[in-house]
Design an enzyme around this catalytic site. Structure first.
Site, PDB file in Angstrom:
ATOM      1  N   THR A 144      -8.707 -40.030  78.940  1.00  0.00           N
ATOM      2  CA  THR A 144      -8.700 -41.338  78.262  1.00  0.00           C
ATOM      3  C   THR A 144      -7.593 -42.234  78.795  1.00  0.00           C
ATOM      4  OG1 THR A 144      -9.625 -40.473  76.233  1.00  0.00           O
ATOM      5  CG2 THR A 144      -8.288 -42.440  76.010  1.00  0.00           C
ATOM      6  N   SER A 189     -11.568 -34.664  80.615  1.00  0.00           N
ATOM      7  CA  SER A 189     -11.103 -33.273  80.641  1.00  0.00           C
ATOM      8  C   SER A 189     -12.156 -32.288  80.147  1.00  0.00           C
ATOM      9  CB  SER A 189      -9.793 -33.108  79.876  1.00  0.00           C
ATOM     10  OG  SER A 189     -10.000 -33.129  78.497  1.00  0.00           O
ATOM     11  N   THR A 207      -7.078 -35.379  76.720  1.00  0.00           N
ATOM     12  CA  THR A 207      -6.499 -34.581  75.640  1.00  0.00           C
ATOM     13  C   THR A 207      -7.415 -33.433  75.197  1.00  0.00           C
ATOM     14  OG1 THR A 207      -7.409 -36.039  73.947  1.00  0.00           O
ATOM     15  CG2 THR A 207      -5.177 -36.527  74.720  1.00  0.00           C
ATOM     16  N   ASP A 208      -8.731 -33.579  75.465  1.00  0.00           N
ATOM     17  CA  ASP A 208      -9.664 -32.618  74.859  1.00  0.00           C
ATOM     18  C   ASP A 208      -9.437 -31.177  75.302  1.00  0.00           C
ATOM     19  OD1 ASP A 208     -10.775 -34.656  73.448  1.00  0.00           O
ATOM     20  OD2 ASP A 208     -12.496 -34.941  74.779  1.00  0.00           O
TER      21      ASP A 208
END
Ligand code: ASP
Length: 334
Positions: free
Chosen positions: A16, A58, A89-90
């Protein structure tokens, strides 16, 4: 005399933080120099070199990409004071965990960060997260860390706990490595794991690891399917302190058969906090007798990536047991 600026390598992988809007939703579009153009306050304070290594959401970062990221760290760490990696972040907690095992005892700080809103968004959290990551990367304290929302987390203890909130990561069963407030970067020195030896680079992985969350009534035959699909290791998120059902549907005798085939089974808990301990209840002790391995207070992300890494080093079950009985970088409390 002026302090020399710390040399920091910024490796970008997408996520992101580097995303731009498209007709299909957010896609990673900003490259490293695009990222750096938003960071004037940061770039003034450090001597930064930027390398774009991946452009991925990710969700698409998998063991193949972990090896690429680790390779860039390994090739470059001797030339820099620290490394910052931008990442979605995932799956960031998985990447942070696996890098911990591949690059044990790394002498410089390697700090992964990302953001919940793209860098180009007016309300972005990206600039602040990058500030924290650069501050930690110039701390001189070797290890793999994750920086997010004014906190620095040991890489192998990080878990993503929120989908949209800025406070998206938590350090699970482990103190924060540092927090940031008006007094600066406050490092919690006793929480820094001691180095266990020389820097290592062990980048062989085995991606054939399956994670299964136990539900009441789960059919034990699922494990025959996993064996049939050639999975080499299994992590089970069991109930509470580590219970598994054996009436109506006997998971225990099924696990015994799987382990007899040389396939390691690691048991962790579905509870996010505190440790599992299979010795407490009969439903755990019976599984222990069949030879399952305990994850104790490891995060699921650390247990899965440790098994992926361990199976890359050896297929010998007793060696894998020893690996799980060892804390390489603070991932487990033995
Ligand atoms: N889907 C994004 C990713 O993990 C989410 C993020 O970066 O926050 O790449």
């Amino acid at each position: 005399m002026m302090n020399q600026k710390k040399k920091i390598l910024l490796l970008t992988t997408g996520g992101t933080i580097a995303s731009l809007s498209s007709s299909e939703g957010l896609v990673p579009g900003l490259n490293g120099s695009g990222l750096a153009s938003h960071l004037s306050g940061i770039t003034d304070n450090y001597d930064i070199s930027v390398k774009d290594i991946l452009h991925l959401d990710s969700s698409n970062i998998q063991p193949e990409e972990w090896v690429i990221i680790a390779g860039h760290i390994h090739e470059n760490y001797k030339q820099f004071d620290g490394i910052v990696i931008t990442h979605g972040t995932d799956t960031m907690a998985y990447t942070a965990s696996v890098l911990t095992f591949i690059l044990q005892n790394i002498p410089i700080p390697v700090v992964i960060t990302g953001s919940q809103l793209p860098l180009a968004h007016p309300l972005t959290d990206a600039v602040d997260n990058l500030r924290y990551a650069f501050a930690m990367a110039s701390s001189g304290i070797g290890g793999i860390y994750l920086a997010f929302n004014r906190k620095i987390i040991l890489g192998c203890r990080a878990v993503k706990i929120r989908t949209t909130g800025f406070d998206a990561f938590e350090s699970v069963n482990y103190p924060y490595i540092a927090t940031i407030d008006s007094t600066g970067l406050n490092i919690n020195h006793p929480a820094i794991p001691e180095k266990t030896g020389e820097p290592m680079y062990l980048n062989k992985l085995c991606s054939d690891v399956f994670l299964i969350k136990l539900t009441p009534g789960l059919n034990p035959k699922i494990f025959d399917m996993l064996v049939g699909l050639n999975y080499k290791g299994i992590v089970i998120e069991a109930f509470g302190a580590g219970g598994l059902h054996f009436i109506h549907r006997d998971l225990i005798s099924k696990l015994e058969k799987v382990i007899e085939r040389g396939i390691p089974i690691v048991i962790s808990s579905q509870c996010l906090y505190e440790r599992s301990d299979l010795s407490i209840y009969q439903t755990g002790q019976l599984a222990l007798k069949q030879g399952v391995i305990q994850a104790y207070d490891m995060t699921t992300e650390a247990a899965v990536t440790k098994l992926i890494w361990a199976l890359g080093q050896t297929s010998n079950l007793s060696h894998i047991r020893e690996i799980f009985a060892t804390s390489y970088a603070g991932e487990i409390t033995i």
